[in-house]
Design an enzyme around this catalytic site. Structure first.
Site, PDB file in Angstrom:
ATOM      1  N   TYR A   6       0.810  -1.148   0.208  1.00  0.00           N
ATOM      2  CA  TYR A   6       0.053   0.125   0.004  1.00  0.00           C
ATOM      3  C   TYR A   6       0.650   1.221   0.067  1.00  0.00           C
ATOM      4  O   TYR A   6       0.532   2.300   0.612  1.00  0.00           O
ATOM      5  CB  TYR A   6      -0.957   0.097   1.036  1.00  0.00           C
ATOM      6  CG  TYR A   6      -1.717  -1.126   1.290  1.00  0.00           C
ATOM      7  CD1 TYR A   6      -2.658  -1.560   0.290  1.00  0.00           C
ATOM      8  CD2 TYR A   6      -1.973  -2.061   2.459  1.00  0.00           C
ATOM      9  CE1 TYR A   6      -3.439  -2.835   0.443  1.00  0.00           C
ATOM     10  CE2 TYR A   6      -2.729  -3.237   2.699  1.00  0.00           C
ATOM     11  CZ  TYR A   6      -3.541  -3.362   1.660  1.00  0.00           C
ATOM     12  OH  TYR A   6      -4.395  -4.589   1.775  1.00  0.00           O
ATOM     13  N   TYR A 133     -14.512  -4.571   2.717  1.00  0.00           N
ATOM     14  CA  TYR A 133     -13.301  -4.975   2.383  1.00  0.00           C
ATOM     15  C   TYR A 133     -13.215  -6.521   2.588  1.00  0.00           C
ATOM     16  O   TYR A 133     -13.624  -6.939   3.896  1.00  0.00           O
ATOM     17  CB  TYR A 133     -12.057  -4.384   3.195  1.00  0.00           C
ATOM     18  CG  TYR A 133     -10.716  -4.988   2.824  1.00  0.00           C
ATOM     19  CD1 TYR A 133     -10.236  -4.498   1.649  1.00  0.00           C
ATOM     20  CD2 TYR A 133     -10.185  -5.873   3.602  1.00  0.00           C
ATOM     21  CE1 TYR A 133      -8.787  -4.989   1.449  1.00  0.00           C
ATOM     22  CE2 TYR A 133      -8.956  -6.427   3.369  1.00  0.00           C
ATOM     23  CZ  TYR A 133      -8.216  -5.948   2.389  1.00  0.00           C
ATOM     24  OH  TYR A 133      -6.987  -6.345   2.134  1.00  0.00           O
ATOM     25  N   ASP A 223     -17.561 -12.744   6.951  1.00  0.00           N
ATOM     26  CA  ASP A 223     -16.144 -12.817   6.757  1.00  0.00           C
ATOM     27  C   ASP A 223     -15.653 -12.133   8.075  1.00  0.00           C
ATOM     28  O   ASP A 223     -15.648 -10.930   8.338  1.00  0.00           O
ATOM     29  CB  ASP A 223     -15.778 -11.721   5.598  1.00  0.00           C
ATOM     30  CG  ASP A 223     -14.104 -11.213   5.725  1.00  0.00           C
ATOM     31  OD1 ASP A 223     -13.580 -11.762   6.663  1.00  0.00           O
ATOM     32  OD2 ASP A 223     -13.616 -10.563   4.781  1.00  0.00           O
ATOM     33  N   LYS A 250      -6.506 -13.671  10.404  1.00  0.00           N
ATOM     34  CA  LYS A 250      -5.824 -12.919  11.352  1.00  0.00           C
ATOM     35  C   LYS A 250      -5.577 -13.212  12.571  1.00  0.00           C
ATOM     36  O   LYS A 250      -4.396 -13.934  12.716  1.00  0.00           O
ATOM     37  CB  LYS A 250      -6.530 -11.528  11.528  1.00  0.00           C
ATOM     38  CG  LYS A 250      -6.291 -10.722  10.048  1.00  0.00           C
ATOM     39  CD  LYS A 250      -6.898  -9.055  10.265  1.00  0.00           C
ATOM     40  CE  LYS A 250      -6.401  -8.350   8.702  1.00  0.00           C
ATOM     41  NZ  LYS A 250      -7.456  -7.921   7.855  1.00  0.00           N
TER      42      LYS A 250
END
Ligand SMILES: *Cc1c(COP(=O)(O)O)cnc(C)c1O
Length: 403
Positions: A6, A133, A223, A250
């Site tokens: 990014y 996202y 999600d 994660k």
């Protein structure tokens, strides 16, 4: 050379070089700072946790990895047994992969193939949320709606198979009314949209989504790569509203090794269970079920249970509310708090320019993006450390920006 994420490499400032880490602390050569973003929201037990390090070390003494193609092993079996028992409802069937994005891809593939396997070829559309996202791979970008990733829309045009709705019940009902015959699945980040701007919404929206999905036979995918393992204050949002497919990543391994899992309900699994080889799920990441990652995940879940992490998260939320009370600033649009997440949204992103260096000098690592200054701290954080993170943010608005 390293190509960083990014970042415009031409204008990027040097990243901080970390030489050691322990608890909530990251150490550079000449400073130490609290990691207020938990390494992208994953390191919930902090760094160098003895139990997690030991889980990886003792597994490494046996073997670090064997593939799941034709082979299996204790760590992956124990982890899938644990998840089967620990997760709500009949979310029992664990498909492992090496990252959250891939696990979301797998969830979408499962949902799409589920209806093909049942002989229904009409259901091709995916309902998702504005500001969603779901990862950086192509299908996940397509169902996502994050400003940072809009180049895909500019290059290829909006996806004909994805419908985006805001987190409002009337809009949701309308979308179902118009498209239910073609709808295959609905995918959401439940309650908290992370990379799309730490946006929080009501449980009633998810309850209505569940009803509509039931009414029209649409699969519901949560999600929970970011929200899972307590971040919203719930262990999983899936404990409140049961999805058909759940994606975790994660914090699954406590952030120690990249791993993720797509967990299907019995109903979804049974859509593949057949004598016909064409009805199999044709997917298999090389490193799925990695033994080191599974050992870490199992230990991470044990810590979460044994040390009553939900009460730690409640404490984090209480301290955060107390410390942010009375905070307001003309440049601030909103302060949002949910569980272990706090976000200060500003009107103008330039207000946050220089904050990272400001925080660094005060012993806090922060990584604001766009209009959002946020913290998602490791759950093991001490009260004084959390106060330091929050006071640093408040101080920025009092003394920091020169305007
Ligand atoms: C981070 C994230 C992903 C992607 O996970 P990776 O491991 O980075 O591929 C997917 N969904 C959500 C909600 C996320 O926050």
């Amino acid at each position: 050379m390293i190509w960083y994420p990014y970042q415009q490499m031409k204008t990027m400032k040097d990243p901080y070089k970390i030489i050691d880490a322990e608890g909530v602390w990251l150490y550079t050569e000449d400073n130490r700072m609290i990691d207020s973003v938990s390494s992208w929201w994953s390191v919930i037990h902090g760094y160098k946790h003895p139990a997690l390090t030991e889980a990886i070390r003792s597994q490494a003494d046996r073997f670090s990895h064997v593939m799941l193609g034709g082979l299996t092993h204790d760590p992956v079996q124990k982890l899938s047994d644990k998840l089967e028992n620990w997760l709500p409802g009949d979310l029992d069937c664990c498909f492992f992969s090496d990252s959250g994005s891939v696990a979301v891809e797998v969830a979408l593939k499962m949902a799409l193939q589920y209806y093909v396997n049942l002989g229904d070829q009409k259901r091709t559309k995916i309902l998702s949320l504005t500001n969603a996202y779901h990862g950086d791979t192509f299908k996940t970008m397509e169902v996502g709606d994050d400003e940072d990733y809009h180049f895909i829309l500019e290059a290829y045009g909006p996806s004909p198979s994805v419908i985006h709705v805001p987190t409002q019940i009337p809009a949701l009902e309308k979308a179902f009314e118009l498209c239910h015959e073609e709808l295959n699945c609905m995918i959401v980040e439940p309650l908290l949209q992370g990379a799309g701007g730490m946006r929080m919404y009501e449980l009633s929206f998810l309850k209505r989504a569940r009803e509509l999905c039931d009414q029209y036979g649409v699969l519901l995918i949560f999600d929970e790569v970011a929200t899972g393992f307590g971040r919203t204050g719930h262990r999983f949002v899936a404990d409140q509203v049961l999805p058909d497919i759940l994606v975790l990543g994660k914090a699954l391994t406590g952030g120690y090794i990249g791993h993720a899992v797509t967990v299907a309900s019995r109903r979804v699994y049974n859509g593949f269970y057949d004598d016909d080889p064409n009805k199999a799920l044709m997917h298999g990441p090389t490193f799925m079920g990695n033994a080191l990652a599974c050992s870490a995940a199992l230990t991470s879940i044990e810590l979460f249970e044994q040390e009553d992490y939900l009460s730690k998260i409640r404490r984090i939320e209480e301290i955060t509310r107390r410390e942010m009370e009375g905070f307001s600033d003309p440049r601030v649009r909103e302060v949002r708090i949910m569980g272990g997440c706090v976000c200060i949204e500003v009107y103008d992103p330039s207000v946050l320019k220089g904050y990272q260096q400001f925080a660094y000098k005060r012993g806090v690592f922060s990584r604001p993006f766009l209009n959002y200054l946020y913290a998602m701290v490791p759950y093991v954080i001490q009260e004084g450390e959390l106060v330091q993170v929050l006071q640093t943010a408040r101080e920025w608005f009092q003394t920091g920006p020169s305007r």
